[in-house]
Enzyme design. Structure first.
Site, PDB file in Angstrom:
ATOM      1  N   ASP A   1      -4.325  -4.791   6.182  1.00 29.76           N
ATOM      2  CA  ASP A   1      -4.778  -5.621   5.065  1.00 29.76           C
ATOM      3  C   ASP A   1      -3.647  -6.547   4.623  1.00 29.76           C
ATOM      4  O   ASP A   1      -2.537  -6.100   4.360  1.00 29.76           O
ATOM      5  CB  ASP A   1      -5.213  -4.737   3.890  1.00 29.76           C
ATOM      6  CG  ASP A   1      -5.813  -5.550   2.745  1.00 29.76           C
ATOM      7  OD1 ASP A   1      -6.395  -6.615   3.024  1.00 29.76           O
ATOM      8  OD2 ASP A   1      -5.702  -5.100   1.589  1.00 29.76           O
TER       9      ASP A   1
ATOM     10  N   MET B   1       0.103   1.090   5.173  1.00 20.34           N
ATOM     11  CA  MET B   1      -0.586   1.439   6.413  1.00 20.34           C
ATOM     12  C   MET B   1      -1.739   0.467   6.657  1.00 20.34           C
ATOM     13  O   MET B   1      -2.410   0.041   5.729  1.00 20.34           O
ATOM     14  CB  MET B   1      -1.124   2.865   6.317  1.00 20.34           C
ATOM     15  CG  MET B   1      -1.839   3.353   7.561  1.00 20.34           C
ATOM     16  SD  MET B   1      -2.396   5.059   7.358  1.00 20.34           S
ATOM     17  CE  MET B   1      -3.188   5.312   8.957  1.00 20.34           C
TER      18      MET B   1
ATOM     19  N   SER C   1       0.848  -1.193   0.000  1.00 12.78           N
ATOM     20  CA  SER C   1       0.000   0.000   0.000  1.00 12.78           C
ATOM     21  C   SER C   1       0.883   1.241   0.000  1.00 12.78           C
ATOM     22  O   SER C   1       1.670   1.436  -0.922  1.00 12.78           O
ATOM     23  CB  SER C   1      -0.951  -0.024   1.200  1.00 12.78           C
ATOM     24  OG  SER C   1      -1.872   1.052   1.148  1.00 12.78           O
ATOM     25  N   THR C   2       0.803   2.074   1.036  1.00 10.71           N
ATOM     26  CA  THR C   2       1.561   3.328   1.080  1.00 10.71           C
ATOM     27  C   THR C   2       3.058   3.078   0.895  1.00 10.71           C
ATOM     28  O   THR C   2       3.657   2.303   1.623  1.00 10.71           O
ATOM     29  CB  THR C   2       1.321   4.060   2.411  1.00 10.71           C
ATOM     30  OG1 THR C   2      -0.077   4.150   2.654  1.00 10.71           O
ATOM     31  CG2 THR C   2       1.930   5.451   2.376  1.00 10.71           C
TER      32      THR C   2
ATOM     33  N   HIS D   1      -2.734  -1.058  -3.260  1.00 11.70           N
ATOM     34  CA  HIS D   1      -3.885  -0.195  -3.016  1.00 11.70           C
ATOM     35  C   HIS D   1      -3.756   1.060  -3.868  1.00 11.70           C
ATOM     36  O   HIS D   1      -2.834   1.854  -3.695  1.00 11.70           O
ATOM     37  CB  HIS D   1      -3.952   0.199  -1.532  1.00 11.70           C
ATOM     38  CG  HIS D   1      -4.226  -0.949  -0.627  1.00 11.70           C
ATOM     39  ND1 HIS D   1      -3.892  -0.927   0.713  1.00 11.70           N
ATOM     40  CD2 HIS D   1      -4.795  -2.160  -0.852  1.00 11.70           C
ATOM     41  CE1 HIS D   1      -4.261  -2.077   1.269  1.00 11.70           C
ATOM     42  NE2 HIS D   1      -4.813  -2.831   0.337  1.00 11.70           N
TER      43      HIS D   1
END
Length: 356
Positions: free
Chosen positions: A301, A298, A179-180, A205
């Site tokens: 997930d 972050m 993600s991030t 994401h």
């Protein structure tokens, strides 16, 4: 707790007013100012440097991409791009991500004020996530606002494996969730791989419509073939399939071969695509024929899905804290005992190649 200081940079007075007001309502955020273009922003930043910038792209005197590159070269700072982008402008979005933007929020050309009001929770969440990528790294997440959606698990898309996955075949696959900070981390990993590499499936994401451009940009700099996944795509050596934004991706098996299923559905672990959904499908249909890797991001997930993969016999890895932009997802996976080993970003390409 120290509040995240934010500077809004946008040439629209309406956007500056609405964003400033919406961000200021969150007690964990301090809006320290707004500027109509990057030149004015730099003057303000001489007095106080923000933790996060919310930045438009099309502005007078200096465009947002140029400003972003300047920031990252001179003093790296988390940046959330909030810009009017269309299909045609998706490449600009990819340029922003490549330059180091932490997140992208797309604003429409029509009904802008109402959109910003309706999307305030998403914008606030993006700013908070960007703030997590600062030197302080991961901090406790703020509680969900009342009325937030129920956090669904991968059960919403497919049942867990009831038995061990089918026996090992010559087909080996790698599943990656991030993600991030993942756009840069994925590029670092994938550009290091030779064309003769195991088939790879990825959940990053990212908003709908951006994943195709993201995959195309990676394809232009990688030896392996990279594409946005389509329903039924085979997982083949030398191919990387990126889950499309706004859709879940699951690995399925047909005989000795693996392919992906792309399906709509609810948010899982508050995401779509969800890493938990991908990892559960790999646990169910590939088991010990797979390697699972959870990388910078972050939240949590993918943590439970990686544990299911390990329980099903898959090899599992988590990216280490030192090389993560945000250590949230790997940290949660490690806490669950989902990761067999914790490795640095530079070590991941060699781990992938062990699956050949």
């Amino acid at each position: 707790m120290k509040r995240t200081s934010v500077l809004v940079v946008d040439d629209s007075a309406v956007v500056r007013q609405v964003l400033t007001s919406q961000l200021a309502e969150d007690p964990s955020i301090e809006v320290i100012g707004a500027a109509g273009d990057p030149v004015l922003a730099m003057e303000r930043m001489k007095t106080r440097w923000p933790d996060v910038l919310v930045l438009d792209i099309e502005m007078p005197r200096m465009d947002g991409i140029t400003f972003l590159r300047k920031l990252m070269a001179e003093r790296p700072t988390p940046v959330v791009i909030c810009s009017t982008l269309t299909e045609k402008g998706a490449q600009t979005t990819m340029d922003a991500l490549a330059a180091g933007a932490a997140a992208i929020v797309t604003k429409p050309k029509i009904g802008l004020k109402q959109f910003l009001l309706d999307s305030s929770s998403d914008i606030v969440a993006a700013v908070k996530a960007a703030g997590q990528s600062n030197a302080a790294r991961l901090k406790p997440r703020a509680p969900l606002a009342q009325g937030a959606r129920e956090k669904l698990t991968a059960d919403a898309m497919l049942a867990p494996a009831s038995t061990a996955a089918m026996v090992q075949t010559t087909e080996r696959i790698v599943a990656i969730g991030t993600s991030t900070g993942g756009t840069q981390a994925l590029e670092h990993v994938l550009t290091a791989l030779p064309r003769v590499s195991p088939g790879i499936v990825v959940v990053q994401h990212m908003p709908e419509k951006f994943t195709a451009a993201f995959a195309a940009r990676l394809d232009s700099v990688c030896e392996v073939d990279v594409k946005e996944a389509s329903d039924g795509d085979r997982i083949l050596p030398g191919r990387v399939l990126i889950a499309p934004g706004g859709r879940h991706m699951m690995v399925k098996r047909s005989g000795a071969y693996y392919h992906v299923e792309i399906a709509d559905g609810p948010l899982v672990s508050r995401h779509k695509p969800s890493v938990d959904v991908l990892f559960r499908s790999v646990a169910k249909f590939a088991g010990r024929n797979a390697l699972g890797i959870i990388m910078t991001g972050m939240g949590d997930d993918g943590a439970r899905g990686l544990k299911e993969m390990r329980d099903a016999g898959s090899s599992t890895l988590a990216q280490d804290e030192a090389s993560c932009v945000v250590f949230g997802m790997p940290k949660e996976a490690i806490k669950l005992g989902a990761a067999e080993r914790v490795v640095g970003l530079d070590a991941i390409p060699a781990e992938v190649l062990k699956q050949r």
